[in-house]
Scaffold this motif. Structure first.
Motif, mmCIF file in Angstrom:
data_model
loop_
_atom_site.group_PDB
_atom_site.id
_atom_site.type_symbol
_atom_site.label_atom_id
_atom_site.label_comp_id
_atom_site.label_asym_id
_atom_site.label_seq_id
_atom_site.Cartn_x
_atom_site.Cartn_y
_atom_site.Cartn_z
ATOM 1 N N MET A 101 0.164 -15.438 -2.325
ATOM 2 C CA MET A 101 -1.167 -15.196 -2.886
ATOM 3 C C MET A 101 -2.182 -16.201 -2.351
ATOM 4 N N GLY A 102 -1.731 -17.391 -2.021
ATOM 5 C CA GLY A 102 -2.628 -18.376 -1.425
ATOM 6 C C GLY A 102 -3.219 -17.895 -0.109
ATOM 7 N N HIS A 103 -2.493 -17.018 0.586
ATOM 8 C CA HIS A 103 -2.965 -16.473 1.866
ATOM 9 C C HIS A 103 -3.831 -15.226 1.683
ATOM 10 N N ILE A 104 -3.533 -14.419 0.670
ATOM 11 C CA ILE A 104 -4.086 -13.055 0.672
ATOM 12 C C ILE A 104 -4.899 -12.683 -0.568
ATOM 13 N N GLU A 105 -5.102 -13.600 -1.520
ATOM 14 C CA GLU A 105 -5.711 -13.210 -2.793
ATOM 15 C C GLU A 105 -7.069 -12.526 -2.611
ATOM 16 N N LYS A 106 -7.942 -13.113 -1.807
ATOM 17 C CA LYS A 106 -9.262 -12.523 -1.608
ATOM 18 C C LYS A 106 -9.157 -11.151 -0.952
ATOM 19 N N GLU A 107 -8.284 -11.042 0.055
ATOM 20 C CA GLU A 107 -8.118 -9.766 0.743
ATOM 21 C C GLU A 107 -7.556 -8.701 -0.199
ATOM 22 N N MET A 108 -6.655 -9.093 -1.086
ATOM 23 C CA MET A 108 -6.105 -8.166 -2.071
ATOM 24 C C MET A 108 -7.199 -7.644 -2.994
ATOM 25 N N PRO A 161 -9.108 4.391 -13.597
ATOM 26 C CA PRO A 161 -9.895 3.641 -12.618
ATOM 27 C C PRO A 161 -9.039 3.092 -11.476
ATOM 28 N N SER A 162 -7.734 2.941 -11.700
ATOM 29 C CA SER A 162 -6.862 2.348 -10.688
ATOM 30 C C SER A 162 -6.037 3.409 -9.959
ATOM 31 N N ASP A 163 -6.407 4.686 -10.099
ATOM 32 C CA ASP A 163 -5.616 5.735 -9.473
ATOM 33 C C ASP A 163 -5.787 5.715 -7.958
ATOM 34 N N PHE A 164 -4.761 6.158 -7.230
ATOM 35 C CA PHE A 164 -4.798 6.298 -5.785
ATOM 36 C C PHE A 164 -3.939 7.502 -5.445
ATOM 37 N N TYR A 165 -4.170 8.059 -4.290
ATOM 38 C CA TYR A 165 -3.569 9.353 -3.986
ATOM 39 C C TYR A 165 -2.098 9.277 -3.633
ATOM 40 N N ASP A 166 -1.717 8.323 -2.808
ATOM 41 C CA ASP A 166 -0.412 8.399 -2.165
ATOM 42 C C ASP A 166 0.245 7.033 -2.108
ATOM 43 N N ILE A 167 1.526 6.938 -2.496
ATOM 44 C CA ILE A 167 2.212 5.655 -2.524
ATOM 45 C C ILE A 167 2.455 5.124 -1.108
ATOM 46 N N GLU A 168 2.677 6.022 -0.148
ATOM 47 C CA GLU A 168 2.884 5.560 1.229
ATOM 48 C C GLU A 168 1.617 4.914 1.770
ATOM 49 N N TRP A 169 0.461 5.497 1.460
ATOM 50 C CA TRP A 169 -0.814 4.913 1.871
ATOM 51 C C TRP A 169 -0.971 3.510 1.294
ATOM 52 N N ASN A 173 -1.042 -0.238 3.434
ATOM 53 C CA ASN A 173 -2.128 -1.208 3.293
ATOM 54 C C ASN A 173 -1.616 -2.558 2.812
ATOM 55 N N LEU A 174 -0.647 -2.560 1.902
ATOM 56 C CA LEU A 174 -0.077 -3.825 1.433
ATOM 57 C C LEU A 174 0.650 -4.545 2.562
ATOM 58 N N LYS A 175 1.346 -3.801 3.404
ATOM 59 C CA LYS A 175 2.015 -4.408 4.563
ATOM 60 C C LYS A 175 0.995 -5.039 5.509
ATOM 61 N N ASN A 176 -0.123 -4.358 5.722
ATOM 62 C CA ASN A 176 -1.174 -4.916 6.588
ATOM 63 C C ASN A 176 -1.746 -6.196 6.002
ATOM 64 N N ILE A 177 -1.964 -6.204 4.699
ATOM 65 C CA ILE A 177 -2.493 -7.398 4.036
ATOM 66 C C ILE A 177 -1.495 -8.554 4.144
ATOM 67 N N LEU A 178 -0.215 -8.231 4.019
ATOM 68 C CA LEU A 178 0.832 -9.260 4.122
ATOM 69 C C LEU A 178 1.103 -9.676 5.571
ATOM 70 N N ASN A 179 0.526 -8.948 6.526
ATOM 71 C CA ASN A 179 0.785 -9.214 7.947
ATOM 72 C C ASN A 179 2.287 -9.197 8.219
ATOM 73 N N ASN A 180 2.944 -8.176 7.658
ATOM 74 C CA ASN A 180 4.393 -8.010 7.767
ATOM 75 C C ASN A 180 4.660 -6.541 8.090
ATOM 76 N N SER A 181 5.194 -6.270 9.258
ATOM 77 C CA SER A 181 5.353 -4.886 9.711
ATOM 78 C C SER A 181 6.633 -4.216 9.218
ATOM 79 N N GLU A 182 7.514 -4.984 8.545
ATOM 80 C CA GLU A 182 8.776 -4.409 8.099
ATOM 81 C C GLU A 182 8.618 -3.646 6.779
#
Length: 265
Positions: A101-108, A161-169, A173-182
């Motif tokens: 979270m120290g790396h990504i809190e703002k981006e999250m 208010p927190s709904d989103f369409y697709d879990i894969e989507w 995005n979470l993987k991109n924020i984490l800078n982790n491709s696995e």
């Protein structure tokens, strides 16, 4: 069950059924997998989430015969519950890791306030968003019961208010924020029954082409799992849609028993 098997399961970029006896030994093995593959920032390594609960709990009313319209609504209710359940666990695991979270809190926070979520009120913290998701999960649970009892959806079901369409989507995005491709490995320890629609919702993820993004790792005794069909009624196929790992001799014994019955007939 050992470290080599654990590494093979967690590094495999595919959905898997992990067949093994329903024991504390199996549960401990699965929980250790999560512990050994935590949320990681800036490094390409697989991550594990032990999902608990993993579906809507069984109840007496689900034994009733339901019509086609109600069946469709129950499937939607189970799908929405599972989607938000996975989202909650993913984000909670990220939020609980202070180093990450120290790396990504703002981006999250920026991501959760993005146009895709169509929010009226801004998220101030990840904790706030997790609170919303807990409320969403309660409504999803209540929605299933509303449909089952009355044939109508919960009045707040489509007003999140927190709904989103697709879990894969979300996972991409979470993987991109984490800078982790696995991949995220979602570990299901099938110990207690869930409603049929929840099992089908899990199979709908298994049947989707999301290997390397989100991988379902479903531990069960081979005869315990309720269905291999998804919410569309499509049969989810071994090899084509998922692979198998034998945690012990239970799967082999089940096959031998079925073959023996077949030969006797």
């Amino acid at each position: 069950m050992n470290k080599i098997m654990e590494e093979q399961i967690m590094s495999h970029k595919f959905h898997e059924f992990l067949y093994g006896y329903n024991t504390e030994k199996r549960t401990n093995f699965l929980k250790e997998m999560e512990k050994h593959y935590p949320i990681i920032y800036g490094e390409d390594v697989p991550m594990g989430i032990y999902l608990e609960p993993y579906g809507i709990s069984n109840c007496e009313r689900v034994k009733e015969i339901v019509d086609k319209d109600k069946s469709l609504m129950l499937g939607i209710a189970a799908r929405e519950y599972l989607k938000n359940l996975i989202a909650y666990n993913l984000i909670a695991h990220i939020e609980n890791n202070s180093i990450v979270m120290g790396h990504i809190e703002k981006e999250m926070i920026d991501f959760l306030n993005g146009y895709q979520f169509d929010r009226e009120e801004k998220v101030v913290s990840v904790q706030d968003y997790l609170k919303e998701l807990r409320e969403t999960l309660n409504i999803c649970q209540e929605n299933y019961n509303c449909v089952l009892l009355n044939g109508t959806a919960h009045p707040k079901m489509y007003d999140f208010p927190s709904d989103f369409y697709d879990i894969e989507w979300l996972v991409k995005n979470l993987k991109n924020i984490l800078n982790n491709s696995e991949q995220f490995n979602i570990i299901v320890d099938y110990r207690n029954p869930i409603v049929l629609e929840s099992a089908k919702a899990i199979m709908s993820i298994v049947s989707s082409r999301c290997a390397g993004t989100i991988c379902m790792k479903i531990a069960t005794e081979s005869e315990d799992w309720a269905t291999y069909s998804d919410l569309n009624g499509t049969f989810v196929e071994h090899i084509h849609d998922y692979s198998i790992t034998e945690l012990d001799d239970s799967y082999r014994k089940t096959l031998d028993k079925k073959l023996k019955r077949f030969r006797n007939n």
